[in-house]
Design a protein around this motif. Structure first.
Motif, PDB file in Angstrom:
ATOM      1  N   GLY A 139       0.791  -1.226   0.000  1.00  0.00           N
ATOM      2  CA  GLY A 139       0.000   0.000   0.000  1.00  0.00           C
ATOM      3  C   GLY A 139       0.821   1.273   0.000  1.00  0.00           C
ATOM      4  O   GLY A 139       0.262   2.362   0.137  1.00  0.00           O
ATOM      5  N   PHE A 140       2.136   1.173  -0.131  1.00  0.00           N
ATOM      6  CA  PHE A 140       2.985   2.353  -0.182  1.00  0.00           C
ATOM      7  C   PHE A 140       3.376   2.598  -1.638  1.00  0.00           C
ATOM      8  O   PHE A 140       4.398   2.121  -2.108  1.00  0.00           O
ATOM      9  N   GLY A 141       2.541   3.354  -2.349  1.00  0.00           N
ATOM     10  CA  GLY A 141       2.715   3.546  -3.780  1.00  0.00           C
ATOM     11  C   GLY A 141       3.625   4.688  -4.172  1.00  0.00           C
ATOM     12  O   GLY A 141       3.922   4.866  -5.345  1.00  0.00           O
ATOM     13  N   VAL A 142       4.082   5.481  -3.210  1.00  0.00           N
ATOM     14  CA  VAL A 142       4.911   6.638  -3.515  1.00  0.00           C
ATOM     15  C   VAL A 142       6.219   6.546  -2.736  1.00  0.00           C
ATOM     16  O   VAL A 142       6.213   6.299  -1.531  1.00  0.00           O
ATOM     17  N   THR A 143       7.326   6.740  -3.453  1.00  0.00           N
ATOM     18  CA  THR A 143       8.637   6.840  -2.824  1.00  0.00           C
ATOM     19  C   THR A 143       9.223   8.185  -3.202  1.00  0.00           C
ATOM     20  O   THR A 143       9.214   8.561  -4.372  1.00  0.00           O
ATOM     21  N   VAL A 144       9.716   8.906  -2.207  1.00  0.00           N
ATOM     22  CA  VAL A 144      10.267  10.236  -2.427  1.00  0.00           C
ATOM     23  C   VAL A 144      11.662  10.294  -1.807  1.00  0.00           C
ATOM     24  O   VAL A 144      11.866   9.837  -0.686  1.00  0.00           O
ATOM     25  N   PHE A 145      12.598  10.859  -2.553  1.00  0.00           N
ATOM     26  CA  PHE A 145      13.931  11.119  -2.026  1.00  0.00           C
ATOM     27  C   PHE A 145      13.958  12.580  -1.603  1.00  0.00           C
ATOM     28  O   PHE A 145      13.634  13.458  -2.405  1.00  0.00           O
ATOM     29  N   LEU A 146      14.333  12.811  -0.371  1.00  0.00           N
ATOM     30  CA  LEU A 146      14.407  14.175   0.137  1.00  0.00           C
ATOM     31  C   LEU A 146      15.852  14.566   0.367  1.00  0.00           C
ATOM     32  O   LEU A 146      16.615  13.801   0.963  1.00  0.00           O
ATOM     33  N   GLY A 147      16.211  15.755  -0.094  1.00  0.00           N
ATOM     34  CA  GLY A 147      17.480  16.363   0.284  1.00  0.00           C
ATOM     35  C   GLY A 147      17.177  17.343   1.396  1.00  0.00           C
ATOM     36  O   GLY A 147      16.280  18.172   1.261  1.00  0.00           O
ATOM     37  N   ILE A 148      17.879  17.219   2.514  1.00  0.00           N
ATOM     38  CA  ILE A 148      17.642  18.078   3.672  1.00  0.00           C
ATOM     39  C   ILE A 148      18.917  18.855   3.978  1.00  0.00           C
ATOM     40  O   ILE A 148      19.978  18.253   4.179  1.00  0.00           O
ATOM     41  N   LYS A 149      18.803  20.159   4.011  1.00  0.00           N
ATOM     42  CA  LYS A 149      19.915  21.010   4.442  1.00  0.00           C
ATOM     43  C   LYS A 149      19.521  21.551   5.813  1.00  0.00           C
ATOM     44  O   LYS A 149      18.462  22.145   5.975  1.00  0.00           O
ATOM     45  N   LEU A 150      20.379  21.305   6.789  1.00  0.00           N
ATOM     46  CA  LEU A 150      20.088  21.778   8.131  1.00  0.00           C
ATOM     47  C   LEU A 150      20.308  23.275   8.224  1.00  0.00           C
ATOM     48  O   LEU A 150      21.234  23.819   7.614  1.00  0.00           O
ATOM     49  N   VAL A 159       3.167  13.495   5.928  1.00  0.00           N
ATOM     50  CA  VAL A 159       4.441  13.118   6.560  1.00  0.00           C
ATOM     51  C   VAL A 159       5.428  14.284   6.494  1.00  0.00           C
ATOM     52  O   VAL A 159       6.098  14.602   7.479  1.00  0.00           O
ATOM     53  N   LEU A 160       5.499  14.934   5.349  1.00  0.00           N
ATOM     54  CA  LEU A 160       6.417  16.055   5.176  1.00  0.00           C
ATOM     55  C   LEU A 160       6.082  17.197   6.130  1.00  0.00           C
ATOM     56  O   LEU A 160       6.955  17.685   6.859  1.00  0.00           O
ATOM     57  N   ARG A 161       4.821  17.603   6.148  1.00  0.00           N
ATOM     58  CA  ARG A 161       4.429  18.763   6.963  1.00  0.00           C
ATOM     59  C   ARG A 161       4.461  18.483   8.460  1.00  0.00           C
ATOM     60  O   ARG A 161       4.933  19.301   9.238  1.00  0.00           O
ATOM     61  N   ARG A 162       3.933  17.339   8.863  1.00  0.00           N
ATOM     62  CA  ARG A 162       3.760  17.070  10.290  1.00  0.00           C
ATOM     63  C   ARG A 162       4.965  16.418  10.957  1.00  0.00           C
ATOM     64  O   ARG A 162       5.128  16.532  12.169  1.00  0.00           O
ATOM     65  N   ARG A 163       5.768  15.716  10.176  1.00  0.00           N
ATOM     66  CA  ARG A 163       6.874  14.986  10.796  1.00  0.00           C
ATOM     67  C   ARG A 163       8.238  15.514  10.387  1.00  0.00           C
ATOM     68  O   ARG A 163       9.075  15.783  11.228  1.00  0.00           O
ATOM     69  N   ILE A 164       8.467  15.632   9.091  1.00  0.00           N
ATOM     70  CA  ILE A 164       9.816  15.976   8.632  1.00  0.00           C
ATOM     71  C   ILE A 164      10.124  17.463   8.829  1.00  0.00           C
ATOM     72  O   ILE A 164      11.185  17.817   9.334  1.00  0.00           O
ATOM     73  N   MET A 165       9.214  18.337   8.446  1.00  0.00           N
ATOM     74  CA  MET A 165       9.465  19.773   8.555  1.00  0.00           C
ATOM     75  C   MET A 165       9.539  20.234  10.016  1.00  0.00           C
ATOM     76  O   MET A 165      10.036  21.324  10.285  1.00  0.00           O
ATOM     77  N   THR A 166       9.066  19.428  10.944  1.00  0.00           N
ATOM     78  CA  THR A 166       9.123  19.791  12.364  1.00  0.00           C
ATOM     79  C   THR A 166      10.365  19.228  13.066  1.00  0.00           C
ATOM     80  O   THR A 166      10.545  19.449  14.256  1.00  0.00           O
ATOM     81  N   LEU A 167      11.224  18.535  12.323  1.00  0.00           N
ATOM     82  CA  LEU A 167      12.436  17.975  12.917  1.00  0.00           C
ATOM     83  C   LEU A 167      13.395  19.085  13.329  1.00  0.00           C
ATOM     84  O   LEU A 167      13.431  20.137  12.685  1.00  0.00           O
ATOM     85  N   PRO A 168      14.200  18.835  14.361  1.00  0.00           N
ATOM     86  CA  PRO A 168      15.137  19.871  14.803  1.00  0.00           C
ATOM     87  C   PRO A 168      16.186  20.191  13.738  1.00  0.00           C
ATOM     88  O   PRO A 168      16.779  19.288  13.161  1.00  0.00           O
ATOM     89  N   GLY A 169      16.335  21.476  13.461  1.00  0.00           N
ATOM     90  CA  GLY A 169      17.384  21.925  12.566  1.00  0.00           C
ATOM     91  C   GLY A 169      17.060  21.917  11.090  1.00  0.00           C
ATOM     92  O   GLY A 169      17.896  22.323  10.277  1.00  0.00           O
ATOM     93  N   VAL A 170      15.873  21.479  10.688  1.00  0.00           N
ATOM     94  CA  VAL A 170      15.558  21.398   9.261  1.00  0.00           C
ATOM     95  C   VAL A 170      15.491  22.792   8.657  1.00  0.00           C
ATOM     96  O   VAL A 170      14.834  23.680   9.174  1.00  0.00           O
ATOM     97  N   GLY A 171      16.227  22.959   7.563  1.00  0.00           N
ATOM     98  CA  GLY A 171      16.215  24.217   6.816  1.00  0.00           C
ATOM     99  C   GLY A 171      15.601  23.982   5.455  1.00  0.00           C
ATOM    100  O   GLY A 171      14.401  23.799   5.318  1.00  0.00           O
TER     101      GLY A 171
END
Length: 152
Positions: free
Chosen positions: A63-74, A122-134
């Motif tokens: 049921g996971f039909g989307v895979t996304v690669f994220l580049g994160i700059k702190l 997931v992006l808005r609620r989990r990843i963007m709220t991580l410490p140091g995410v730029g």
């Protein structure tokens, strides 16, 4: 590091395609007895060349039909922020791979989601709220072909 001969490389290629292949089947395929094939595999494991055997999971079938690669700059750098970020990001179940990289971004993540709306959550609620995410850059996976890579 141990020296690999052609038979070792053949065994590695075969096991990289299907790690469940028995030593007997590999031996028959490459002109070895089952014990000889088994000894070679154990030697490759002991040398750390075979680091494990994994199950390939079909994410779409789960049921996971989307895979996304994220580049994160702190936004902030420093030992504490790296450790805090790594601890927090590894706790997110949708994040399958975390890679600390050199270049434009500090981290590269492989994220799976049910669909684009789920990924946005997931992006808005989990990843963007991580410490140091730029800065964040997303690349959606269209197709993927796994290759065994170079074997010497």
């Amino acid at each position: 590091m141990i020296d690999l001969d052609d038979t070792d490389r053949d065994l590695l290629r075969a096991l990289s395609r299907d790690a469940t292949t028995s030593a007997g089947a590999l031996g028959r395929r490459f002109g070895l007895s089952q014990p000889a094939a088994w000894r070679r595999i154990k030697r490759l494991e002991a040398a750390g060349i075979i680091a494990g055997r994994r199950v390939a999971v079909d994410r779409a079938a789960l049921g996971f039909g989307v895979t996304v690669f994220l580049g994160i700059k702190l936004a902030t750098k420093g030992r504490v922020s790296l450790e805090d970020f790594e601890r927090a990001v590894t706790a997110i179940p949708e994040v399958q791979v975390v890679q600390h990289v050199l270049g434009l971004f500090d981290y590269r993540l492989r994220v799976v989601a049910r669909d684009i709306a789920d990924f946005e959550r997931v992006l808005r609620r989990r990843i963007m709220t991580l410490p140091g995410v730029g800065q964040v850059e997303a690349n959606v996976l269209l197709t993927e072909e796994a290759l065994p890579g170079p074997l010497g």
